[in-house]
Design an enzyme around this catalytic site. Structure first.
Site, mmCIF file in Angstrom:
data_model
loop_
_atom_site.group_PDB
_atom_site.id
_atom_site.type_symbol
_atom_site.label_atom_id
_atom_site.label_comp_id
_atom_site.label_asym_id
_atom_site.label_seq_id
_atom_site.Cartn_x
_atom_site.Cartn_y
_atom_site.Cartn_z
ATOM 1 N N SER A 205 43.841 70.966 80.404
ATOM 2 C CA SER A 205 45.263 70.963 80.354
ATOM 3 C C SER A 205 45.818 69.635 80.955
ATOM 4 O O SER A 205 47.057 69.525 81.267
ATOM 5 C CB SER A 205 45.866 72.313 80.966
ATOM 6 O OG SER A 205 45.415 73.286 80.465
ATOM 7 N N ARG A 206 45.060 68.413 81.209
ATOM 8 C CA ARG A 206 45.436 67.164 81.383
ATOM 9 C C ARG A 206 45.723 67.266 82.809
ATOM 10 O O ARG A 206 46.413 66.268 83.313
ATOM 11 C CB ARG A 206 46.720 66.817 80.370
ATOM 12 C CG ARG A 206 46.264 66.582 78.886
ATOM 13 C CD ARG A 206 45.196 65.830 78.718
ATOM 14 N NE ARG A 206 45.038 65.468 77.499
ATOM 15 C CZ ARG A 206 44.176 66.140 76.626
ATOM 16 N NH1 ARG A 206 43.065 66.970 77.122
ATOM 17 N NH2 ARG A 206 44.052 66.055 75.097
#
Length: 233
Positions: A205-206
């Site tokens: 999810s970065r």
């Protein structure tokens, strides 16, 4: 997940989705080494272990003109020592000319297979002539000849390089039993002495782990001190 592309119009290409990054370990100011050089050595050895990462020594080198116009290219790391990161090149090349005029550079390593990256910013210096000679003479004979023949970054005619190569081979007796190709005066090493080093560890999810080392103002190149802090992803 594979990369997903979209072409909403003939002049537009969009990347919609990309693989997720996942690293097993977590990094923070409390888990990394006190020195960025030591931390880099640990990550580099892990990347090189068993050829886990293909060509881990490949790095993007960014330079800039005195007016701030940047340029980047891929070069190969050849040494990490207590002062910094060393690579070799032609001193008349574009990168060297920019470094002579503006003695600062940035490096970027991206190790896709381990979902890790390292970013380095620092001042630059030439390595000693003895170091350059030692490395040059360790290179394969073809690489030594090529370094002598190439006017790196200059415009060249279609057949000029072959002619220059033949001239250098004849001059130094490359096809004899004991060829000797001396180190050209226009060729040698540069060392990037870091004042900032960031380690990046990919997460889903970065929400990546990012740890940055900043050199403490006033600390010397021989005995640098570092402030270590976590950055928001």
């Amino acid at each position: 997940m594979d990369v997903v592309l979209s072409e909403p119009s003939p002049d537009k290409l969009q990347v919609l989705q990309h693989n997720q990054y996942i690293t097993a370990d977590n990094i923070s100011p409390h888990t990394v080494a006190p020195s960025p050089i030591d931390q880099f050595r640990a990550w580099f050895k892990d990347a090189a272990d068993g050829n886990k990462v293909h060509e881990p020594e490949a790095m993007t080198l960014s330079t800039a003109t005195p007016n701030g116009v940047p340029s980047s290219r891929t070069v190969l790391l050849k040494q990490v020592d207590s002062k910094g990161f060393v690579f070799y090149t032609n001193y008349t090349s574009r990168k060297s000319q920019e470094l002579l005029a503006n003695p600062y550079a940035a490096l970027s390593f991206y190790w896709r297979e381990t979902h890790r990256a390292v970013r380095v910013v620092g001042k630059i210096e030439k390595v000693s002539r003895e170091e350059s000679d030692e490395y040059f003479q360790s290179r394969p004979i073809g690489s030594r000849v090529g370094a002598c023949a190439s006017k790196q970054s200059s415009v060249i005619g279609e057949d000029d390089l072959d002619a220059r190569l033949k001239k250098v081979e004849d001059r130094f007796g490359v096809h004899t039993e004991q060829p000797h190709v001396p180190t050209p005066e226009f060729w040698g090493g540069w060392r990037v002495i870091p004042n900032e080093v960031e380690f990046w560890s990919g997460k889903p999810s970065r929400l990546h782990d990012r740890v940055r080392y900043l050199r403490v103002e006033g600390s010397t190149d021989d005995h640098p001190q570092w402030k270590i802090e976590r950055l928001s992803p």
